[in-house]
Design a protein around this motif. Sequence first.
Motif, PDB file in Angstrom:
ATOM      1  N   MET A 111      40.144  50.948  38.667  1.00  0.00           N
ATOM      2  CA  MET A 111      40.545  49.865  39.543  1.00  0.00           C
ATOM      3  C   MET A 111      41.837  50.166  40.292  1.00  0.00           C
ATOM      4  SD  MET A 111      39.483  46.630  37.152  1.00  0.00           S
ATOM      5  CE  MET A 111      39.705  47.561  35.633  1.00  0.00           C
ATOM      6  N   GLY A 112      42.545  51.226  39.833  1.00  0.00           N
ATOM      7  CA  GLY A 112      43.721  51.670  40.548  1.00  0.00           C
ATOM      8  C   GLY A 112      44.855  50.667  40.582  1.00  0.00           C
ATOM      9  N   THR A 113      45.042  49.917  39.506  1.00  0.00           N
ATOM     10  CA  THR A 113      46.111  48.928  39.485  1.00  0.00           C
ATOM     11  C   THR A 113      46.674  48.807  38.087  1.00  0.00           C
ATOM     12  OG1 THR A 113      46.708  46.707  40.229  1.00  0.00           O
ATOM     13  CG2 THR A 113      44.674  46.908  38.962  1.00  0.00           C
ATOM     14  N   VAL A 114      47.778  48.079  37.962  1.00  0.00           N
ATOM     15  CA  VAL A 114      48.455  47.916  36.676  1.00  0.00           C
ATOM     16  C   VAL A 114      48.081  46.560  36.075  1.00  0.00           C
ATOM     17  CG1 VAL A 114      50.699  47.707  35.533  1.00  0.00           C
ATOM     18  CG2 VAL A 114      50.370  49.376  37.384  1.00  0.00           C
ATOM     19  N   PHE A 115      47.780  46.546  34.786  1.00  0.00           N
ATOM     20  CA  PHE A 115      47.496  45.315  34.055  1.00  0.00           C
ATOM     21  C   PHE A 115      48.638  45.040  33.085  1.00  0.00           C
ATOM     22  CE2 PHE A 115      43.410  46.134  35.695  1.00  0.00           C
ATOM     23  CZ  PHE A 115      42.634  45.003  35.556  1.00  0.00           C
ATOM     24  N   LEU A 156      38.870  47.804  29.651  1.00  0.00           N
ATOM     25  CA  LEU A 156      39.313  47.971  31.035  1.00  0.00           C
ATOM     26  C   LEU A 156      39.128  49.411  31.502  1.00  0.00           C
ATOM     27  CD1 LEU A 156      42.557  45.790  31.047  1.00  0.00           C
ATOM     28  CD2 LEU A 156      40.415  45.284  32.236  1.00  0.00           C
ATOM     29  N   HIS A 157      39.372  50.361  30.606  1.00  0.00           N
ATOM     30  CA  HIS A 157      39.153  51.766  30.953  1.00  0.00           C
ATOM     31  C   HIS A 157      37.668  52.050  31.169  1.00  0.00           C
ATOM     32  CE1 HIS A 157      43.246  53.259  30.582  1.00  0.00           C
ATOM     33  NE2 HIS A 157      43.382  52.549  29.468  1.00  0.00           N
ATOM     34  N   VAL A 158      36.821  51.423  30.353  1.00  0.00           N
ATOM     35  CA  VAL A 158      35.371  51.581  30.532  1.00  0.00           C
ATOM     36  C   VAL A 158      34.944  51.012  31.884  1.00  0.00           C
ATOM     37  CG1 VAL A 158      33.104  50.859  29.685  1.00  0.00           C
ATOM     38  CG2 VAL A 158      34.871  51.592  28.059  1.00  0.00           C
ATOM     39  N   VAL A 159      35.435  49.825  32.211  1.00  0.00           N
ATOM     40  CA  VAL A 159      35.106  49.200  33.490  1.00  0.00           C
ATOM     41  C   VAL A 159      35.528  50.100  34.643  1.00  0.00           C
ATOM     42  CG1 VAL A 159      35.683  47.276  35.026  1.00  0.00           C
ATOM     43  CG2 VAL A 159      35.131  46.834  32.626  1.00  0.00           C
ATOM     44  N   ASP A 160      36.705  50.688  34.550  1.00  0.00           N
ATOM     45  CA  ASP A 160      37.163  51.577  35.602  1.00  0.00           C
ATOM     46  C   ASP A 160      36.237  52.780  35.742  1.00  0.00           C
ATOM     47  OD1 ASP A 160      39.174  52.338  37.584  1.00  0.00           O
ATOM     48  OD2 ASP A 160      39.646  53.973  36.206  1.00  0.00           O
ATOM     49  N   ALA A 161      35.798  53.331  34.618  1.00  0.00           N
ATOM     50  CA  ALA A 161      34.909  54.490  34.656  1.00  0.00           C
ATOM     51  C   ALA A 161      33.550  54.134  35.260  1.00  0.00           C
ATOM     52  CB  ALA A 161      34.725  55.057  33.249  1.00  0.00           C
ATOM     53  N   VAL A 162      33.064  52.927  35.002  1.00  0.00           N
ATOM     54  CA  VAL A 162      31.755  52.511  35.501  1.00  0.00           C
ATOM     55  C   VAL A 162      31.814  52.156  36.988  1.00  0.00           C
ATOM     56  CG1 VAL A 162      29.995  50.685  35.357  1.00  0.00           C
ATOM     57  CG2 VAL A 162      30.904  51.719  33.263  1.00  0.00           C
ATOM     58  N   PHE A 163      32.882  51.470  37.420  1.00  0.00           N
ATOM     59  CA  PHE A 163      32.901  50.879  38.754  1.00  0.00           C
ATOM     60  C   PHE A 163      33.787  51.603  39.768  1.00  0.00           C
ATOM     61  CE2 PHE A 163      31.503  47.304  36.122  1.00  0.00           C
ATOM     62  CZ  PHE A 163      30.424  46.846  36.873  1.00  0.00           C
ATOM     63  N   SER A 164      34.510  52.624  39.375  1.00  0.00           N
ATOM     64  CA  SER A 164      35.402  53.286  40.319  1.00  0.00           C
ATOM     65  C   SER A 164      34.618  53.908  41.471  1.00  0.00           C
ATOM     66  CB  SER A 164      36.222  54.371  39.623  1.00  0.00           C
ATOM     67  OG  SER A 164      36.981  55.089  40.579  1.00  0.00           O
ATOM     68  N   THR A 165      34.999  53.536  42.704  1.00  0.00           N
ATOM     69  CA  THR A 165      34.372  54.147  43.882  1.00  0.00           C
ATOM     70  C   THR A 165      35.050  55.469  44.227  1.00  0.00           C
ATOM     71  OG1 THR A 165      35.833  52.863  45.324  1.00  0.00           O
ATOM     72  CG2 THR A 165      33.668  51.918  44.819  1.00  0.00           C
ATOM     73  N   TYR A 166      36.099  55.824  43.500  1.00  0.00           N
ATOM     74  CA  TYR A 166      36.796  57.083  43.741  1.00  0.00           C
ATOM     75  C   TYR A 166      36.269  58.211  42.852  1.00  0.00           C
ATOM     76  CZ  TYR A 166      40.086  54.086  46.200  1.00  0.00           C
ATOM     77  OH  TYR A 166      40.636  53.169  47.075  1.00  0.00           O
ATOM     78  N   ARG A 167      35.442  57.857  41.892  1.00  0.00           N
ATOM     79  CA  ARG A 167      34.870  58.865  41.002  1.00  0.00           C
ATOM     80  C   ARG A 167      33.415  59.113  41.399  1.00  0.00           C
ATOM     81  NH1 ARG A 167      36.843  57.366  34.842  1.00  0.00           N
ATOM     82  NH2 ARG A 167      39.009  56.848  35.333  1.00  0.00           N
ATOM     83  N   GLU A 168      33.099  60.319  41.750  1.00  0.00           N
ATOM     84  CA  GLU A 168      31.736  60.618  42.168  1.00  0.00           C
ATOM     85  C   GLU A 168      30.731  60.438  41.041  1.00  0.00           C
ATOM     86  OE1 GLU A 168      31.332  64.378  44.030  1.00  0.00           O
ATOM     87  OE2 GLU A 168      32.557  63.836  45.769  1.00  0.00           O
ATOM     88  N   ASP A 169      31.210  60.575  39.782  1.00  0.00           N
ATOM     89  CA  ASP A 169      30.291  60.471  38.654  1.00  0.00           C
ATOM     90  C   ASP A 169      30.217  59.065  38.065  1.00  0.00           C
ATOM     91  OD1 ASP A 169      32.868  60.444  37.640  1.00  0.00           O
ATOM     92  OD2 ASP A 169      32.378  61.643  35.860  1.00  0.00           O
ATOM     93  N   SER A 170      30.944  58.089  38.655  1.00  0.00           N
ATOM     94  CA  SER A 170      30.852  56.727  38.124  1.00  0.00           C
ATOM     95  C   SER A 170      29.462  56.166  38.388  1.00  0.00           C
ATOM     96  CB  SER A 170      31.906  55.825  38.772  1.00  0.00           C
ATOM     97  OG  SER A 170      31.563  55.529  40.122  1.00  0.00           O
ATOM     98  N   ALA A 183      28.941  51.031  52.613  1.00  0.00           N
ATOM     99  CA  ALA A 183      28.560  51.555  51.298  1.00  0.00           C
ATOM    100  C   ALA A 183      28.754  50.486  50.222  1.00  0.00           C
ATOM    101  CB  ALA A 183      29.389  52.785  50.953  1.00  0.00           C
ATOM    102  N   LEU A 184      27.964  50.567  49.165  1.00  0.00           N
ATOM    103  CA  LEU A 184      28.084  49.641  48.046  1.00  0.00           C
ATOM    104  C   LEU A 184      29.473  49.750  47.435  1.00  0.00           C
ATOM    105  CD1 LEU A 184      26.726  47.641  46.033  1.00  0.00           C
ATOM    106  CD2 LEU A 184      26.103  49.654  44.665  1.00  0.00           C
ATOM    107  N   ASP A 185      30.155  48.608  47.317  1.00  0.00           N
ATOM    108  CA  ASP A 185      31.503  48.583  46.750  1.00  0.00           C
ATOM    109  C   ASP A 185      31.787  47.169  46.230  1.00  0.00           C
ATOM    110  OD1 ASP A 185      34.150  48.631  46.087  1.00  0.00           O
ATOM    111  OD2 ASP A 185      34.858  49.495  47.975  1.00  0.00           O
ATOM    112  N   PRO A 186      31.487  46.914  44.957  1.00  0.00           N
ATOM    113  CA  PRO A 186      31.688  45.582  44.388  1.00  0.00           C
ATOM    114  C   PRO A 186      33.076  45.359  43.822  1.00  0.00           C
ATOM    115  CG  PRO A 186      30.594  46.947  42.777  1.00  0.00           C
ATOM    116  CD  PRO A 186      30.829  47.820  43.990  1.00  0.00           C
ATOM    117  N   THR A 187      34.034  46.213  44.167  1.00  0.00           N
ATOM    118  CA  THR A 187      35.352  46.114  43.537  1.00  0.00           C
ATOM    119  C   THR A 187      36.085  44.828  43.910  1.00  0.00           C
ATOM    120  OG1 THR A 187      36.237  47.519  45.327  1.00  0.00           O
ATOM    121  CG2 THR A 187      35.663  48.595  43.265  1.00  0.00           C
ATOM    122  N   GLY A 188      35.645  44.134  44.965  1.00  0.00           N
ATOM    123  CA  GLY A 188      36.252  42.855  45.293  1.00  0.00           C
ATOM    124  C   GLY A 188      36.023  41.793  44.238  1.00  0.00           C
TER     125      GLY A 188
END
Length: 245
Positions: free
Chosen positions: A1-5, A28-42, A86-91
């Motif tokens: 998610m590229g942000t601080v919690f 939260l780390h799992v969510v970032d790994a699943v939904f990151s649009t910056y990771r090609e393997d997410s 492109a698909l991007d549900p990060t909002g």
Amino acid sequence: MGTVFSFDVRGGEPDAVRAVLAEAVAELHVVDAVFSTYREDSQISRLARGLVTVEECDPQVAEVLELCAEAERLSDGWFSPRYAGALDPTGIVKGWSVERAAERLVGAGATGVSVNGGGDVQMFGVPGPHRPWRVGVSDPLRPGGLAAVVSAAGADRLAVATSGSAERGTHIMDPRTGHSAVTDLVAVTVVGPRITWADAWATAAFAMGSRQALAWLESLPDTEALLITAGDEVRWTGGLADRLG
């Protein structure tokens, strides 16, 4: 998610709360790994490229996409789960993950919880006797200043989310043009019970512009908002005053 919690947790049995806090952070780390649009393997990146189906992804993906579809419908398309085509549900993802983390801690017995994800805050309970949670809203035109202070007094749960251009520049897209939103607004702060929706509504409202956004936000149940324009005009929904203090 590229942000601080950040987490502020009060009450409950300390060991139990610490254990659930660790679980929430790991999730939260799992969510970032699943939904990151910056990771090609997410999973979300692979889904966007057609390499997997929704059914082949973690069940969280289907849940988030359903929330995105609901936000798109309720905002008449001003909220979109796509970015530059492109698909991007990060909002939705950030608010949804903040809310889930806060709910985990309440479920562990905490009597007061505040989870802040990149400035979007979900609160439950109280931090202490006769003392409500309070959230300062930054003034986008006066660095270091506050435009308002939101109080959670009298609410079992409250969320505050802000979208704008002051800190990250122009990053919100107009889903109808596919380009950066051209709007008179510099910031929209939305207050409601759930950060999942407050965050989505703030994004959609910013893309709309102040006049359309204010009328739309007034129509939403349990939702208040503060809008600040580039011309230093401040507009707000009718019930916002009851949430300031």
